[in-house]
Design an enzyme around this catalytic site. Structure first.
Site, PDB file in Angstrom:
ATOM      1  N   VAL A  82      -1.429   3.283   5.462  1.00 23.48           N
ATOM      2  CA  VAL A  82      -0.694   4.201   6.325  1.00 23.48           C
ATOM      3  C   VAL A  82      -1.313   4.190   7.718  1.00 23.48           C
ATOM      4  CG1 VAL A  82      -0.001   6.586   6.711  1.00 23.48           C
ATOM      5  CG2 VAL A  82      -0.010   5.636   4.388  1.00 23.48           C
ATOM      6  N   LYS A  83      -0.489   3.864   8.691  1.00 21.52           N
ATOM      7  CA  LYS A  83      -0.939   3.759  10.077  1.00 21.52           C
ATOM      8  C   LYS A  83      -0.691   5.092  10.779  1.00 21.52           C
ATOM      9  CE  LYS A  83      -0.697   0.057  13.548  1.00 21.52           C
ATOM     10  NZ  LYS A  83       0.107  -1.115  13.971  1.00 21.52           N
TER      11      LYS A  83
END
Length: 217
Positions: A82-83
């Site tokens: 997850v960025k």
């Protein structure tokens, strides 16, 4: 050093994966927009093409919603990372997602202090943007050196994922500086194999081989 490619083009990813040099993929909203495809569909497809980490970015601005989006993205595949943006809310979301066992990539890092905060928040990866600093007349490579020193000083496990790489020279300098990962456009990765002396040498070898009149087969 690991090589990620920065694209949402699944055809390019498939081509790179076949060479065996691809360790992961990074995407962002701009790359998704260029693909013209559904975000969730693209991420699922990319995750099926590569075994390594695939960064998928949240679009929320507040930490609670970032966590909700992040948990949804993490369920798409085991290799989703997850960025998150390097904001206060992004750091809060990072800590919460990491505590839930979710890998994170804190992006848009432009200073060593920002990178220190991301490591303290438990980020799996930090994405310092080299090229964008260079655009402002600042030596982006100094940030890689600074982050490497800080992380080594304190034993942080956060991996330095050098981003906004524009050239083969950037890749070489990142490797020398000790970046854990370089994420590059496909054209830059393919360009690493090129050298004019290699081309000239191969041309000479082939010309001499033709003169022998021989065939291996």
């Amino acid at each position: 050093m690991k090589f990620f490619i920065d694209t949402a083009d699944t055809a390019e990813i498939r081509d790179m994966a076949e060479v065996g040099l691809l360790d992961g993929v990074t995407t962002n909203p701009s790359l998704i927009m260029k693909s013209g495809r559904d975000f969730i569909e693209v991420i699922k497809e990319i995750c099926a093409l590569v075994d390594g980490p695939v960064s998928a970015e949240v679009t929320a601005m507040d930490s609670d919603q970032m966590v909700v989006e992040g948990l949804k993205l993490a369920k798409l595949a085991d290799n989703v990372v997850v960025k998150l943006p390097l904001t206060w809310d992004g750091l809060k979301a990072c800590r919460r997602l990491v505590s839930d066992g979710v890998q994170t990539n804190v992006t848009l890092c432009f200073s060593a202090n920002q990178g220190l905060l991301a490591a303290k928040a438990g980020a799996t990866f930090i994405s310092p943007f080299i090229g964008r600093l260079d655009d402002l007349g600042v030596d982006g490579m100094e940030l890689i050196h600074d982050l490497r020193a800080i992380y080594d000083n304190y034993g942080f496990e956060t991996e330095i994922l050098a981003a906004s790489i524009r050239s083969a020279a950037h890749v070489q300098e990142c490797a020398i500086a000790g970046a854990d990962v370089a994420t590059v456009p496909p054209s830059v990765l393919k360009g690493l194999v090129k050298h004019q002396l290699t081309d000239k040498g191969l041309e000479a070898f082939m010309a001499d081989w033709a003169k022998t009149g021989q065939s291996i087969l």
